[in-house]
Design a protein around this motif. Sequence first.
Motif, mmCIF file in Angstrom:
data_model
loop_
_atom_site.group_PDB
_atom_site.id
_atom_site.type_symbol
_atom_site.label_atom_id
_atom_site.label_comp_id
_atom_site.label_asym_id
_atom_site.label_seq_id
_atom_site.Cartn_x
_atom_site.Cartn_y
_atom_site.Cartn_z
ATOM 1 N N ILE A 244 0.833 -1.196 0.000
ATOM 2 C CA ILE A 244 0.000 0.000 0.000
ATOM 3 C C ILE A 244 0.872 1.252 0.000
ATOM 4 C CG2 ILE A 244 -0.263 0.335 2.501
ATOM 5 C CD1 ILE A 244 -3.313 0.629 1.937
ATOM 6 N N ASP A 245 2.131 1.124 0.390
ATOM 7 C CA ASP A 245 3.156 2.151 0.206
ATOM 8 C C ASP A 245 4.219 1.589 -0.709
ATOM 9 O OD1 ASP A 245 2.066 4.104 1.851
ATOM 10 O OD2 ASP A 245 3.181 3.460 3.619
ATOM 11 N N VAL A 246 4.847 2.454 -1.488
ATOM 12 C CA VAL A 246 5.912 1.963 -2.353
ATOM 13 C C VAL A 246 7.091 1.467 -1.513
ATOM 14 C CG1 VAL A 246 7.009 4.231 -2.706
ATOM 15 C CG2 VAL A 246 7.279 2.428 -4.413
ATOM 16 N N HIS A 247 7.381 2.122 -0.405
ATOM 17 C CA HIS A 247 8.349 1.615 0.567
ATOM 18 C C HIS A 247 7.541 1.186 1.784
ATOM 19 C CE1 HIS A 247 11.300 4.402 -1.663
ATOM 20 N NE2 HIS A 247 11.493 3.166 -2.068
ATOM 21 N N ASP A 248 6.934 0.021 1.655
ATOM 22 C CA ASP A 248 5.967 -0.430 2.640
ATOM 23 C C ASP A 248 6.662 -0.863 3.931
ATOM 24 O OD1 ASP A 248 3.263 -0.652 3.157
ATOM 25 O OD2 ASP A 248 3.122 -2.738 2.510
ATOM 26 N N CYS A 249 5.892 -0.828 5.016
ATOM 27 C CA CYS A 249 6.359 -1.359 6.309
ATOM 28 C C CYS A 249 7.615 -0.649 6.805
ATOM 29 C CB CYS A 249 6.627 -2.867 6.209
ATOM 30 S SG CYS A 249 5.369 -3.803 5.321
ATOM 31 N N ALA A 250 7.783 0.610 6.438
ATOM 32 C CA ALA A 250 9.049 1.304 6.696
ATOM 33 C C ALA A 250 9.314 1.541 8.173
ATOM 34 C CB ALA A 250 9.072 2.638 5.941
ATOM 35 N N GLN A 251 8.291 1.487 9.015
ATOM 36 C CA GLN A 251 8.487 1.729 10.446
ATOM 37 C C GLN A 251 8.667 0.437 11.238
ATOM 38 O OE1 GLN A 251 4.910 4.192 10.223
ATOM 39 N NE2 GLN A 251 5.975 5.788 11.342
ATOM 40 N N ALA A 252 8.755 -0.674 10.534
ATOM 41 C CA ALA A 252 8.984 -1.958 11.217
ATOM 42 C C ALA A 252 10.380 -1.989 11.837
ATOM 43 C CB ALA A 252 8.828 -3.111 10.228
ATOM 44 N N ARG A 253 10.501 -2.752 12.895
ATOM 45 C CA ARG A 253 11.801 -2.898 13.537
ATOM 46 C C ARG A 253 12.781 -3.628 12.620
ATOM 47 N NH1 ARG A 253 9.114 -5.523 18.771
ATOM 48 N NH2 ARG A 253 7.698 -6.119 17.071
ATOM 49 N N ARG A 254 14.062 -3.355 12.823
ATOM 50 C CA ARG A 254 15.085 -3.971 11.982
ATOM 51 C C ARG A 254 15.036 -5.498 12.062
ATOM 52 N NH1 ARG A 254 19.679 -2.399 9.315
ATOM 53 N NH2 ARG A 254 21.206 -4.056 8.945
ATOM 54 N N ASP A 255 14.759 -6.029 13.256
ATOM 55 C CA ASP A 255 14.752 -7.480 13.370
ATOM 56 C C ASP A 255 13.506 -8.104 12.747
ATOM 57 O OD1 ASP A 255 12.993 -6.609 15.275
ATOM 58 O OD2 ASP A 255 13.801 -7.818 16.907
ATOM 59 N N MET A 256 12.567 -7.264 12.336
ATOM 60 C CA MET A 256 11.410 -7.741 11.580
ATOM 61 C C MET A 256 11.560 -7.455 10.087
ATOM 62 S SD MET A 256 9.135 -8.991 13.765
ATOM 63 C CE MET A 256 7.485 -8.761 13.105
ATOM 64 N N TYR A 257 12.470 -6.553 9.763
ATOM 65 C CA TYR A 257 12.630 -6.113 8.373
ATOM 66 C C TYR A 257 13.969 -6.615 7.832
ATOM 67 C CZ TYR A 257 11.654 -2.921 4.410
ATOM 68 O OH TYR A 257 11.384 -2.381 3.180
ATOM 69 N N MET A 258 15.028 -5.843 7.962
ATOM 70 C CA MET A 258 16.303 -6.206 7.358
ATOM 71 C C MET A 258 16.831 -7.534 7.893
ATOM 72 S SD MET A 258 18.473 -5.534 5.053
ATOM 73 C CE MET A 258 17.828 -3.918 4.601
ATOM 74 N N ASP A 259 16.673 -7.751 9.195
ATOM 75 C CA ASP A 259 17.143 -9.000 9.794
ATOM 76 C C ASP A 259 16.017 -9.992 9.995
ATOM 77 O OD1 ASP A 259 19.738 -7.994 9.943
ATOM 78 O OD2 ASP A 259 19.385 -7.075 11.902
ATOM 79 N N GLY A 260 14.862 -9.711 9.394
ATOM 80 C CA GLY A 260 13.698 -10.566 9.573
ATOM 81 C C GLY A 260 13.740 -11.823 8.727
ATOM 82 N N VAL A 261 12.964 -12.816 9.158
ATOM 83 C CA VAL A 261 12.844 -14.078 8.431
ATOM 84 C C VAL A 261 11.793 -13.918 7.336
ATOM 85 C CG1 VAL A 261 12.237 -16.520 8.617
ATOM 86 C CG2 VAL A 261 13.511 -15.400 10.470
ATOM 87 N N ILE A 262 12.118 -14.334 6.139
ATOM 88 C CA ILE A 262 11.195 -14.247 5.009
ATOM 89 C C ILE A 262 10.068 -15.267 5.189
ATOM 90 C CG2 ILE A 262 10.982 -14.650 2.533
ATOM 91 C CD1 ILE A 262 13.807 -13.529 2.217
#
Length: 521
Positions: A438-456
Motif C-alpha cells: 500500500i506504500d511503495v516503501h511499505d512497512c518502513a516503520q517496522a523494527r530492523r529485526d522484523m525487516y532487514m534482519d527478519g525471516v522471510i
Amino acid sequence: MADTINTDSPAEATNVQAAQVSRSNENRSTTPSSEGFQSYISSGWADREDTLPPAREQAPFAAARRDRISALYLGQRLIIPAGRLKQRSNDCDYAFRAHSAFSYLTGWGSDSEPGAILVLEPTETGHDATLYFRERAGRESSEFYANSSIGEFWIGARPSIAQVASDLGINVRGIADFDLVLGAIDSSTLVVRESDPELTALIDDARIRFAAEKALSNNASDSPFSLEVNSEHEPDGILARDLSELRLVKDSYEIEQMRLAVNATALGFTDVISDLPRSSSHARGERLVEGVFNTRARVEGNTVGYDTIAASGPHACILHWTTNDGPVVPGDLILIDAGVEVDSYYTADITRTLPVNGTFTDVQRRIYDAVHEAADAAFAVVRPGAIFREVHAAAMEVIARKTAEWGILPVSAEDALKPENGQHRRYMVHGTSHHLGIDVHDCAQARRDMYMDGVIEPGMLFTIEPGLYFQLDDLTVPAEFRGIGVRIEDDILVTADGAENLSAHIPRSSSDVEAWIASLS
C-alpha cells in the motif's frame, strides 16, 4: 479555475473541524448570498436515491486487520486519521490520498474522504470500530453550493453516512460526534501522529488535561508535576510500528491488488516504448515518457504510486531523478522506474532500462547483463526461512565480482565484500530490496529485526532491484562506462515453497528487451 470560498464559521465548527485551517477567498468571491438566491437554490431538487451499496470486496479483509491490531492493544483507544487536504498553493490543494494505515484498516482507497477518522474504542473483549467523517451537506445548507472543499456543486456527489457504513461494513457517525471521543480521551489513548497534525495536537492537549485532572484528583495539587507529550510520543510510535509490521505479510486481497498493479504497469511500459520515436524527437523527451506512463496510470488505476523516474543517458546515474527534463537520445539508455497505483492504493514498483534505439551497444550490454545476473542471483535465495538481508548480499556478490573482473576495483572482489571495505558499493549505493504494498516503501516503520534482519515468510512482497551506475565524471571507471546507469527491478511474492516474480512477463534479459522494442516499432 473558478473562484472559491469556504463559508465555515469557526464559531459554529466542532473542535475537530476547527482544527483544519480555512483558506477563505471571500474578499474576491462572487458567490451569491442574497435571501432570494439562497431560498431558490435550496428548492426544486429531485429526491436522492440513497441506495445502499453492498459491502466492498476488501471490507472483510479490513475487519480482520482491525481484529489483529485490536488484539495487541486491549483496553486502549486507538485513533487512526485519514488525514486532510494538503495545500499546494494559496487555495489549491494536492490530490487527496488517505494515510496508508487508515486505508489498510478501513478498506477505503481512492474514494476516501479527507478528514475522516477511524476510532477503535476498547470493550471488554476487544474494540468497537467507528468511522467518523464529515457527512454531506443538505441542500438547504450554504455548504452545498459555497464550500469548495466539500460542497457538491464543487466536487460532486458525496456519500451519506448510511452508504459509507454499508460500503465499508463498519459503524459510521458524523464528524461532529468525534467531539465525544475527544472528551473521553485518557492517557492510554493512542493516535497515528503523522497523518493529521492538527488532530494530533488536539489529542495531545486532551491527554495533558486528563493527566492534570488525574494528578489533581489524587491530591497532588500541592506537589509540582510536569506534563509533556514528546513530539515523538513513544507509545504512538509503537502503534505506528505495529501497524507497519502487520503489513509485512500480505493477505489474499492485497496480493491480487498487487497483481493488478503490476499488470497495469506492464501496459505503461509498452506505451512508453511505442512512443519512443516521439519522445526521442523532443528536447524534453523525458517529460513525454513520464506523461505517457502517467496517462496509463490514470486510465488503469488511481495514479502513479510515486513520481516516475524517466532518466535518459547520464541522468540514469541519478538514483531518484524525477526532474525529467532531458532529451531521450538514440544510442543512450533510458532508465524508467515507475509503478501504477490502483484504486485500493496498492502500487507496483518496476524498473526497466531500455536502449532508446532498440539495440544495446557492447558496453551497455555488458553492464546490463551484469545487473541481470545480480537480480537473478538475489531471486534465487528468496524462500521461506531465509533472512531478508541475504537477498541483498547475493546481489552484492555479483556486483563485486563483475566490477573486479572489469579491473575497476582497487581490491579483489573478496576483499571488497569484507564488512570493513565495500569499494564495489561506489557503483551501487542503494539497497537491493524493500517491502512493497500500500506504500511503495511499505512497512518502513517496522523494527530492523522484523525487516532487514527478519525471516522471510510466505505472503511477503518486496522488490529486487540491483543496479550499476557509472557517473559521467567518475575517473575510476573506463571512459566508455561513464554516463551509463542500469537498474532492473521486479516485484517478488514469497510463496510456500519459494518465490514468484510478479513482473517476470515484462521482458528482463538484454535479448528479450531488444525483441520487445522491435515488436513495438
